[in-house]
Enzyme design. Structure first.
Site, mmCIF file in Angstrom:
data_model
loop_
_atom_site.group_PDB
_atom_site.id
_atom_site.type_symbol
_atom_site.label_atom_id
_atom_site.label_comp_id
_atom_site.label_asym_id
_atom_site.label_seq_id
_atom_site.Cartn_x
_atom_site.Cartn_y
_atom_site.Cartn_z
ATOM 1 N N SER A 34 91.037 -79.783 56.213
ATOM 2 C CA SER A 34 91.036 -78.913 54.784
ATOM 3 C C SER A 34 92.555 -78.535 54.606
ATOM 4 O O SER A 34 92.918 -78.003 53.534
ATOM 5 C CB SER A 34 89.917 -77.819 54.860
ATOM 6 O OG SER A 34 88.755 -78.452 54.513
ATOM 7 N N LYS B 20 94.158 -79.746 51.364
ATOM 8 C CA LYS B 20 94.007 -78.830 50.279
ATOM 9 C C LYS B 20 95.194 -78.334 49.683
ATOM 10 O O LYS B 20 95.417 -78.083 48.333
ATOM 11 C CB LYS B 20 92.531 -77.936 50.334
ATOM 12 C CG LYS B 20 91.170 -78.661 50.570
ATOM 13 C CD LYS B 20 90.221 -77.612 50.605
ATOM 14 C CE LYS B 20 88.982 -78.182 50.594
ATOM 15 N NZ LYS B 20 88.515 -78.718 51.787
ATOM 16 N N SER C 148 87.144 -72.938 50.816
ATOM 17 C CA SER C 148 87.504 -74.203 51.437
ATOM 18 C C SER C 148 86.509 -75.372 50.567
ATOM 19 O O SER C 148 86.226 -76.201 51.287
ATOM 20 C CB SER C 148 87.743 -74.587 52.614
ATOM 21 O OG SER C 148 88.272 -75.642 53.150
#
Length: 395
Positions: free
Chosen positions: A87, A90, A145
């Protein structure tokens, strides 16, 4: 350099790792973006007089310690090894898409928006046929997340193919040339890779943006809940999953921490990029896939590297640099700081409600932001602290 880097990385074997199997080794040669020494496998550091030795209990396959303002890389380990990012991808999604969507825009979620969310994804709780502001969705991305929030924002940006294309183009502009984008949420996908060097470049770019700084430093916030017929819509509290920011699971909040992003998937292991300030110096540290069995190793190793970096600053010779974006010119121009108004609704920042030791994350920048003519890139200046954190004294 790009053609050579587009080939399947030697580190792709990490996608097939299984417990108990032999761990892969970094490629013998890697990208030299940022300096020739960063392309070498193993640990790279040049200790000067009085410099502390690097901590021994750091097991990340790849890591980097860099001065966020000057761009100096103080030390690195397999900095350009291309590994699954989880993640932390991101960060690139946010840095790319945040400027494109007004945070006041309200969107009604459709089935199509959520159709491609991967099985087992982290979720914030976005519901079909419910309305959310872009601001709400970014809180879901940064704090929880939430892949559901990422996919809704992706559809608002024109869909998966366009967003992946936009992210790849932005990575190339930042000279994050180890990065290959397949999915905007960092979900495990064959061929999706980044590196500690690239993630640090991306984080540095994101921190130029006020909203990015606000979101990544928010500890907790209210998120819209389910709308039940005939009842007023309620909200629920979400908390940031960055353990160095919030403190949890045996981790103390790190003094001076200001974000940025953590990640964890089966193939990527744990990944983390963090930014912290101490005595006017701002450091960025990225750690990818610690091999230690220590609980919460990615956070503990990041904290050790931050401690080392603050102690070693000025006593080491840089082993490389964080390069500016391709479009950045060489002639600096000045522009007044615009702090703006309208801080995120109902967030609680680290300095306000954390336990002792959160502290003020970044020193207040006075005067002007130094911008490079074409790239609007911050160089050798402190980022202005989010207003709600700036009001409180350092712990």
């Amino acid at each position: 350099m790009l053609p050579a880097l587009t080939a399947a990385p030697a580190s792709a074997a990490t996608l097939d790792d299984k417990p108990g199997t032999k761990q892969p080794k970094p490629p013998a040669t890697m990208s030299t973006v940022g300096g020739a020494q960063l392309g070498k496998p193993g640990t790279q550091v040049r200790l000067g007089a009085g410099a502390p030795v690097l901590p021994k209990d750091v097991s990340g396959r790849s890591w980097i310690v860099a001065d966020a303002e000057s761009g100096d890389v103080l030390a690195a380990h397999n900095a350009h090894w291309r590994l699954p990012p989880a993640s932390t991808m991101k960060m690139l999604f946010a840095d790319t898409v945040l400027p494109k969507l007004s945070k006041d825009t309200v969107h009604r979620v459709t089935a199509q928006d959520l159709a491609d969310v991967g099985e087992g994804s982290s979720l914030v709780g976005v519901k079909e046929d419910h309305t959310y502001s872009v601001h709400d969705l970014w809180l879901g991305v940064f704090l929880r997340s939430g892949n559901d929030a990422v996919h809704v924002l992706t559809e608002m940006n024109g869909g998966m193919a366009k967003t992946v294309h936009d992210m790849q183009a932005h990575a190339d502009e930042l000279q994050a040339l180890d990065t290959r984008v397949v999915s905007p949420d960092g979900y495990d996908e064959p061929g999706q890779v980044s590196s500690a060097y690239d993630l640090t470049l991306i984080a540095r770019s994101g921190m130029q943006k006020k909203d990015f700084r606000e979101y990544c430093s928010t500890v907790r916030a209210s998120f819209p809940g389910e709308q039940k017929e005939g009842e007023e819509r309620e909200s629920f509290e979400i908390q940031n999953t960055n353990r160095l920011l919030t403190g949890a699971a045996g981790i103390e909040p790190y003094k001076g921490i200001a974000g940025i992003k953590n990640g964890n998937t089966t193939h990527a292991g744990a990944t983390f990029t963090g930014v912290a300030e101490r005595d006017g110096r701002v450091l960025l540290v990225t750690v990818m896939n610690p091999e230690s069995e220590e609980s919460q190793a990615v956070y503990k190793e990041t904290a050790r590297l931050l401690d080392w970096g603050f102690a070693a600053a000025g006593k080491v010779t840089p082993v490389g640099e964080l390069v500016p974006p391709k479009s950045a010119g060489t002639a600096p121009t000045a522009e007044p700081v615009k702090d703006g108004k309208g801080a995120p609704a109902k967030p609680v920042a680290a300095a306000q409600h954390g336990s002792g030791g959160m502290g003020v994350a970044l020193a207040v920048a006075a005067g002007v932001l130094v911008l490079l003519a074409a790239g609007a890139f911050l160089v050798k200046r402190r980022w202005p602290l989010p207003e709600r954190m700036r009001r409180l004294p350092r712990s």
